[in-house]
Design an enzyme around this catalytic site. Structure first.
Site, mmCIF file in Angstrom:
data_model
loop_
_atom_site.group_PDB
_atom_site.id
_atom_site.type_symbol
_atom_site.label_atom_id
_atom_site.label_comp_id
_atom_site.label_asym_id
_atom_site.label_seq_id
_atom_site.Cartn_x
_atom_site.Cartn_y
_atom_site.Cartn_z
ATOM 1 N N ALA A 20 0.817 -1.217 0.000
ATOM 2 C CA ALA A 20 0.000 0.000 0.000
ATOM 3 C C ALA A 20 0.851 1.267 0.000
ATOM 4 C CB ALA A 20 -0.940 -0.012 1.202
ATOM 5 N N LEU A 22 2.892 2.662 2.362
ATOM 6 C CA LEU A 22 2.592 3.480 3.540
ATOM 7 C C LEU A 22 3.804 4.172 4.162
ATOM 8 C CD1 LEU A 22 0.082 1.043 5.321
ATOM 9 C CD2 LEU A 22 -0.459 3.028 3.882
ATOM 10 N N ARG A 130 2.475 1.622 11.687
ATOM 11 C CA ARG A 130 3.344 0.851 12.567
ATOM 12 C C ARG A 130 3.081 1.173 14.045
ATOM 13 N NH1 ARG A 130 8.573 -1.709 10.605
ATOM 14 N NH2 ARG A 130 7.482 -3.159 11.955
ATOM 15 N N GLU A 164 12.353 2.759 17.141
ATOM 16 C CA GLU A 164 12.140 1.745 16.107
ATOM 17 C C GLU A 164 12.813 0.416 16.470
ATOM 18 O OE1 GLU A 164 10.536 2.359 12.764
ATOM 19 O OE2 GLU A 164 9.678 4.142 13.699
ATOM 20 N N HIS A 232 16.196 3.077 8.441
ATOM 21 C CA HIS A 232 16.715 2.513 9.688
ATOM 22 C C HIS A 232 18.225 2.321 9.527
ATOM 23 C CE1 HIS A 232 12.526 0.534 10.354
ATOM 24 N NE2 HIS A 232 12.633 1.576 11.162
ATOM 25 N N ASP A 234 19.853 -0.230 10.226
ATOM 26 C CA ASP A 234 20.191 -1.586 9.755
ATOM 27 C C ASP A 234 20.096 -1.738 8.242
ATOM 28 O OD1 ASP A 234 17.471 -1.892 9.282
ATOM 29 O OD2 ASP A 234 17.176 -3.543 10.695
ATOM 30 N N ASN A 343 8.766 -4.470 0.084
ATOM 31 C CA ASN A 343 8.217 -3.514 1.046
ATOM 32 C C ASN A 343 9.339 -2.931 1.915
ATOM 33 O OD1 ASN A 343 5.639 -2.508 1.212
ATOM 34 N ND2 ASN A 343 4.748 -4.335 2.156
ATOM 35 N N CYS A 349 15.719 -7.331 8.737
ATOM 36 C CA CYS A 349 14.464 -6.728 9.225
ATOM 37 C C CYS A 349 13.535 -7.797 9.773
ATOM 38 C CB CYS A 349 13.713 -6.031 8.096
ATOM 39 S SG CYS A 349 14.585 -4.673 7.344
HETATM 40 O O1 SUG Z 1 8.802 0.279 8.531
HETATM 41 N N1 SUG Z 1 7.849 -1.366 5.595
HETATM 42 C C1 SUG Z 1 8.635 -1.357 6.797
HETATM 43 C C2 SUG Z 1 9.956 -2.024 6.592
HETATM 44 C C3 SUG Z 1 10.705 -2.239 7.859
HETATM 45 C C4 SUG Z 1 12.086 -2.725 7.672
HETATM 46 N N2 SUG Z 1 12.710 -2.952 8.916
HETATM 47 C C5 SUG Z 1 14.014 -2.736 9.193
HETATM 48 N N3 SUG Z 1 14.763 -2.008 8.417
HETATM 49 N N4 SUG Z 1 14.478 -3.217 10.276
HETATM 50 C C6 SUG Z 1 8.824 0.079 7.309
HETATM 51 O O2 SUG Z 1 9.008 0.972 6.468
HETATM 52 C C7 SUG Z 1 5.822 -1.002 4.293
HETATM 53 C C8 SUG Z 1 4.357 -1.263 4.473
HETATM 54 C C9 SUG Z 1 3.472 -0.652 3.443
HETATM 55 O O3 SUG Z 1 3.855 0.317 2.811
HETATM 56 O O4 SUG Z 1 2.376 -1.175 3.325
HETATM 57 C C10 SUG Z 1 6.546 -1.026 5.614
HETATM 58 O O5 SUG Z 1 5.976 -0.748 6.643
#
Ligand code: SUG
Length: 418
Positions: A20, A22, A130, A164, A232, A234, A343, A349
């Site tokens: 989506a 987001l 989130r 986070e 992030h 990481d 995503n 992650c």
């Molecule tokens: O928070 N993607 C997550 C990816 C998280 C990755 N985690 C680490 N790097 N540790 C975020 O951006 C996408 C969901 C969406 O767009 O529907 C999303 O939330």
């Protein structure tokens, strides 16, 4: 002899996994907004990674998907959950809890003053989809790590200080069961993109966990790295034992960051990838640093990278040159997590690292071959094959997604989470 081992808790990819778009600042998620997702394939890719790592001799755990669509969230927003407000509906359907590196920050027992493993769920306040995760995540962590003699669970850091979790936290140590140095990486600004980890959140977690100030390091992310899509830390750096594997442009002041880490942990070995070999853009596109850097049973270190790294000439030739040298990373192992990658979530992650004695953890959250088979069967039978973002909110899909999670909880005997 200490029974402390490192256990990776991977998030099982939820049945509502969708694209989506987001997450502002997460280039992969933005690029793939509106694409069709394949939740069943996504969850099977994640499970295959867990099996791959178990076969290497690593301890493997998992966390289960959170309840989606999140009806409670929609109610509190006064929304119906139909498609009248697509962004809200998409948030309530997000499977983002799969990226368990953002579930919590974990300080293993050898690092803390009371000798317990301390865990703080991440508030994830920067992204609306989130920010709804922590209550259900905390519930699950409380179940998995219910042994209060060995684990201390905290409340999330209060808003507005964004936290986070482990994605902005690294641990340096001689071995996992020895006292370590914890490195907290926060962001001040990311240009057009948000800096999600607030310095005050990092400092609060360090205090709450009872870490020794002399063995705690705070480092600022490079604003240019956030602006280039490293939402992030990481995404541009990972640490394991003595080794910090990092892009040359990860930190605001790279030399000062190494100096601060070395002052607290003199044995530090930095494996730095120069921008001339792999640009920041290519590192973020391939997620080279969103690798799991692990210690294999023979003591050597391996880097578990997304298969996108194998397909990049620049990244792969750098990896080959590294392996030809005499550095601490002896193997580079690609895994296919493409559905998650689309995503913005790579191998690192998808996992939360916990150092603990396996016997102190609720065994229902620990993976073995038989349980992996049972999880695979449930996914194959109940996870939707594909989701078009326009399907979100449809009653028939609600039924499928809710039923799939229920079937998984049933298969795992995790009724408390129903
Ligand atoms: O928070 N993607 C997550 C990816 C998280 C990755 N985690 C680490 N790097 N540790 C975020 O951006 C996408 C969901 C969406 O767009 O529907 C999303 O939330």
């Amino acid at each position: 002899m200490s029974g402390l081992v490192e256990i990776n808790f991977d998030g099982i990819v939820g049945p509502s996994h969708n694209y989506a778009g987001l997450s502002l600042g997460n280039l992969a998620a933005t690029k793939n907004a509106g694409e069709t997702s394949y939740p069943r394939a996504a969850a099977l890719q994640g499970l295959a990674k867990m099996r791959h790592n178990m076969a290497l001799g690593l301890a493997q755990g998992f966390l289960v998907p959170l309840p989606r669509p999140n009806g409670d969230y929609l109610r509190r927003m006064g929304a119906s959950g139909g498609n009248s407000d697509p962004a809200l509906t998409a948030a309530a359907w997000s499977a983002s809890a799969m990226w368990t590196a953002n579930a919590a920050t974990v300080s293993p027992a050898p690092d803390t003053t009371d000798g317990r493993c301390h865990i703080t769920p991440a508030n994830l306040v920067t992204m609306p989809h989130r920010a709804q995760e922590w209550r259900d995540t905390a519930r699950q962590l409380a179940l998995a790590f219910a042994d209060r003699a060995h684990f201390a669970l905290h409340d999330p850091v209060p808003p507005s200080f964004g936290d986070e979790g482990a994605a902005n936290h690294m641990r340096l140590c001689e071995s996992h069961d020895a006292q370590g140095v914890e490195v907290f990486v926060y962001g001040r600004t990311g240009g057009a993109f948000p800096a999600r980890q607030h310095e005050q959140a990092s400092r609060a977690v360090a205090r709450l966990h009872g870490l020794e100030p002399a063995r705690t390091v705070f480092v600022e992310q490079n604003p240019a790295a956030i602006a280039a899509g490293a939402f992030h830390n990481d995404v541009v750096a990972v640490a394991n034992e003595r080794v910090l594997f990092t892009h040359a442009e990860a930190f605001a002041d790279q030399a000062a960051a190494y100096e601060a880490m070395r002052a607290a942990f003199p044995a530090l070995e930095v494996v730095e990838v120069p921008s001339a070999a792999v640009s920041l853009e290519e590192a973020i596109r391939t997620y080279l640093f969103n690798a799991q850097l692990v210690t294999l049973p023979d003591g050597g270190q391996a880097l578990i990278v997304p298969s996108e790294c194998r397909a990049s000439a620049a990244v792969w030739s750098w990896c080959e040159a590294m392996l030809a040298g005499n550095g601490p990373i002896r193997r580079v192992l690609p895994v296919d997590v493409r559905q998650s990658m689309a995503n913005g979530g790579g191998p690192a992650c998808l996992r939360l690292r916990v150092v603990a004695d396996l016997a102190t953890i609720d065994p229902r959250f620990l993976l073995d071959a038989a349980k992996a088979d049972a999880i695979e069967k449930t996914i194959a039978e109940t996870w939707p094959e594909q989701i078009d973002p326009a399907d979100l909110g449809r009653a028939s899909l609600v039924q499928t997604v809710v039923g799939a999670r229920r079937a998984l909880l049933e298969a795992l005997g995790l009724h408390e989470l129903g």
